[in-house]
Design a protein around this motif. Structure first.
Motif, PDB file in Angstrom:
ATOM      1  N   VAL A  75      -0.169  -2.949   0.976  1.00 31.04           N
ATOM      2  CA  VAL A  75       1.195  -2.653   0.543  1.00 31.04           C
ATOM      3  C   VAL A  75       1.627  -3.662  -0.524  1.00 31.04           C
ATOM      4  O   VAL A  75       2.182  -3.289  -1.558  1.00 31.04           O
ATOM      5  N   LEU A  76       1.337  -4.934  -0.288  1.00 28.99           N
ATOM      6  CA  LEU A  76       1.707  -5.957  -1.273  1.00 28.99           C
ATOM      7  C   LEU A  76       0.965  -5.776  -2.601  1.00 28.99           C
ATOM      8  O   LEU A  76       1.561  -5.905  -3.668  1.00 28.99           O
ATOM      9  N   LEU A  77      -0.323  -5.463  -2.547  1.00 30.34           N
ATOM     10  CA  LEU A  77      -1.090  -5.273  -3.787  1.00 30.34           C
ATOM     11  C   LEU A  77      -0.586  -4.067  -4.580  1.00 30.34           C
ATOM     12  O   LEU A  77      -0.472  -4.111  -5.808  1.00 30.34           O
ATOM     13  N   ALA A  78      -0.275  -2.974  -3.879  1.00 32.00           N
ATOM     14  CA  ALA A  78       0.269  -1.791  -4.561  1.00 32.00           C
ATOM     15  C   ALA A  78       1.617  -2.121  -5.186  1.00 32.00           C
ATOM     16  O   ALA A  78       1.907  -1.716  -6.322  1.00 32.00           O
ATOM     17  N   LEU A  79       2.414  -2.863  -4.465  1.00 34.27           N
ATOM     18  CA  LEU A  79       3.722  -3.272  -4.970  1.00 34.27           C
ATOM     19  C   LEU A  79       3.569  -4.126  -6.223  1.00 34.27           C
ATOM     20  O   LEU A  79       4.228  -3.888  -7.238  1.00 34.27           O
ATOM     21  N   LEU A  80       2.692  -5.112  -6.181  1.00 29.92           N
ATOM     22  CA  LEU A  80       2.505  -5.997  -7.331  1.00 29.92           C
ATOM     23  C   LEU A  80       1.986  -5.232  -8.545  1.00 29.92           C
ATOM     24  O   LEU A  80       2.414  -5.482  -9.673  1.00 29.92           O
ATOM     25  N   ALA A  81       1.079  -4.284  -8.322  1.00 22.93           N
ATOM     26  CA  ALA A  81       0.569  -3.472  -9.434  1.00 22.93           C
ATOM     27  C   ALA A  81       1.696  -2.651 -10.060  1.00 22.93           C
ATOM     28  O   ALA A  81       1.792  -2.528 -11.283  1.00 22.93           O
ATOM     29  N   SER A 119      -0.506  12.316   5.769  1.00 24.30           N
ATOM     30  CA  SER A 119      -1.048  11.869   7.052  1.00 24.30           C
ATOM     31  C   SER A 119      -2.388  11.199   6.825  1.00 24.30           C
ATOM     32  O   SER A 119      -3.038  11.406   5.806  1.00 24.30           O
ATOM     33  N   SER A 120      -2.813  10.416   7.800  1.00 23.56           N
ATOM     34  CA  SER A 120      -4.049   9.652   7.656  1.00 23.56           C
ATOM     35  C   SER A 120      -5.280  10.543   7.612  1.00 23.56           C
ATOM     36  O   SER A 120      -6.354  10.086   7.266  1.00 23.56           O
ATOM     37  N   THR A 121      -5.142  11.823   7.943  1.00 23.53           N
ATOM     38  CA  THR A 121      -6.298  12.721   7.895  1.00 23.53           C
ATOM     39  C   THR A 121      -6.343  13.512   6.601  1.00 23.53           C
ATOM     40  O   THR A 121      -7.265  14.275   6.373  1.00 23.53           O
ATOM     41  N   SER A 122      -5.353  13.331   5.752  1.00 22.83           N
ATOM     42  CA  SER A 122      -5.321  14.056   4.484  1.00 22.83           C
ATOM     43  C   SER A 122      -6.462  13.610   3.585  1.00 22.83           C
ATOM     44  O   SER A 122      -6.758  12.423   3.490  1.00 22.83           O
ATOM     45  N   PRO A 123      -7.127  14.550   2.883  1.00 22.77           N
ATOM     46  CA  PRO A 123      -8.210  14.159   1.976  1.00 22.77           C
ATOM     47  C   PRO A 123      -7.742  13.210   0.880  1.00 22.77           C
ATOM     48  O   PRO A 123      -8.485  12.350   0.449  1.00 22.77           O
ATOM     49  N   GLY A 128      -9.341   8.767  -4.508  1.00 24.52           N
ATOM     50  CA  GLY A 128      -8.401   8.475  -5.577  1.00 24.52           C
ATOM     51  C   GLY A 128      -8.100   6.995  -5.677  1.00 24.52           C
ATOM     52  O   GLY A 128      -8.896   6.149  -5.300  1.00 24.52           O
ATOM     53  N   ASP A 129      -6.934   6.681  -6.189  1.00 21.12           N
ATOM     54  CA  ASP A 129      -6.523   5.304  -6.438  1.00 21.12           C
ATOM     55  C   ASP A 129      -6.333   4.548  -5.125  1.00 21.12           C
ATOM     56  O   ASP A 129      -5.480   4.903  -4.315  1.00 21.12           O
ATOM     57  N   PRO A 130      -7.123   3.490  -4.897  1.00 20.03           N
ATOM     58  CA  PRO A 130      -7.014   2.753  -3.640  1.00 20.03           C
ATOM     59  C   PRO A 130      -5.728   1.953  -3.505  1.00 20.03           C
ATOM     60  O   PRO A 130      -5.419   1.457  -2.434  1.00 20.03           O
ATOM     61  N   VAL A 136      -2.720   3.391   0.654  1.00 17.32           N
ATOM     62  CA  VAL A 136      -2.205   2.191   1.317  1.00 17.32           C
ATOM     63  C   VAL A 136      -1.541   2.547   2.643  1.00 17.32           C
ATOM     64  O   VAL A 136      -1.770   1.902   3.669  1.00 17.32           O
ATOM     65  N   MET A 137      -0.729   3.594   2.638  1.00 11.74           N
ATOM     66  CA  MET A 137      -0.031   3.987   3.859  1.00 11.74           C
ATOM     67  C   MET A 137      -0.990   4.571   4.892  1.00 11.74           C
ATOM     68  O   MET A 137      -0.781   4.394   6.094  1.00 11.74           O
ATOM     69  N   ALA A 138      -2.045   5.251   4.451  1.00 14.45           N
ATOM     70  CA  ALA A 138      -3.039   5.763   5.401  1.00 14.45           C
ATOM     71  C   ALA A 138      -3.718   4.610   6.124  1.00 14.45           C
ATOM     72  O   ALA A 138      -3.885   4.637   7.350  1.00 14.45           O
ATOM     73  N   ALA A 139      -4.102   3.573   5.381  1.00 11.41           N
ATOM     74  CA  ALA A 139      -4.738   2.405   6.006  1.00 11.41           C
ATOM     75  C   ALA A 139      -3.769   1.722   6.959  1.00 11.41           C
ATOM     76  O   ALA A 139      -4.136   1.351   8.084  1.00 11.41           O
ATOM     77  N   LEU A 140      -2.512   1.569   6.544  1.00 14.42           N
ATOM     78  CA  LEU A 140      -1.527   0.907   7.388  1.00 14.42           C
ATOM     79  C   LEU A 140      -1.258   1.717   8.660  1.00 14.42           C
ATOM     80  O   LEU A 140      -1.117   1.158   9.743  1.00 14.42           O
ATOM     81  N   GLN A 141      -1.241   3.044   8.544  1.00 10.67           N
ATOM     82  CA  GLN A 141      -1.025   3.893   9.718  1.00 10.67           C
ATOM     83  C   GLN A 141      -2.166   3.741  10.718  1.00 10.67           C
ATOM     84  O   GLN A 141      -1.946   3.705  11.926  1.00 10.67           O
TER      85      GLN A 141
END
Length: 167
Positions: A75-81, A119-123, A128-130, A136-141
């Motif tokens: 989340v922090l890395l996406a925010l900083l980018a 959702s975390s099961t979405s393709p 795509g962009d990590p 980011v939200m899928a990993a956090l979930q």
């Protein structure tokens, strides 16, 4: 290095390849480790991060330190980018009590929206962009689920507040 390590670990979390290894970990330690990990990115992008830990005592959790850090670091890395080149940009990172038995790790800013994550099961969550909000939200979930916690988002201006709450 932080970005490539995050990508590898987050991908492994999403694919459920990393078992949860719980130990006692202080909320302050998680916040300090996150700040240290993103310090070079923060300086490069000229973003200020205000940090606060208001958990009483040492805020000890029974959690997987590495998974919490990976999930929140994304989340922090996406925010900083997203804040790259935005003069005077600010974000907040904190650990606060949530009731009497949980700790909420909160990251907030006013420019990037995280509430449209699939959702975390979405393709799209695994390709795509990590550093996209979806990945980011899928990993956090996944981290939240593994810790019997939850992720919530809310609007802050035109941006978002992302909250990971764990027991």
């Amino acid at each position: 290095l932080v970005r490539s390590t995050y990508l590898l670990q987050a991908s492994r979390i999403i694919r459920r390849e990393l078992p949860v290894v719980r130990s006692r970990v202080a909320a302050r330690e998680i916040v300090d480790r996150l700040l240290a990990l993103v310090e070079a990115e923060r300086r490069l992008r000229i973003v200020e991060i205000d940090a606060a830990v208001t958990v009483p005592g040492d805020g000890t959790l029974w959690a997987d330190r590495d998974q919490l850090v990976v999930g929140l670091c994304g989340v922090l890395l996406a925010l900083l980018a997203a804040l790259d080149g935005v003069g005077g940009a600010r974000a907040t990172l904190g650990a606060h009590p949530e009731g009497t038995t949980h700790v909420a790790f909160v990251i907030a800013q006013e420019l990037l929206t995280f509430d449209d994550a699939p959702s975390s099961t979405s393709p799209t969550a695994t390709s795509g962009d990590p550093f996209s909000p979806a990945f980011v939200m899928a990993a956090l979930q996944h981290v939240a689920t593994a810790h019997e916690g939850r992720v919530s988002t809310s609007r802050v201006g035109v941006g978002s507040r992302v909250c990971l709450t764990v027991p």
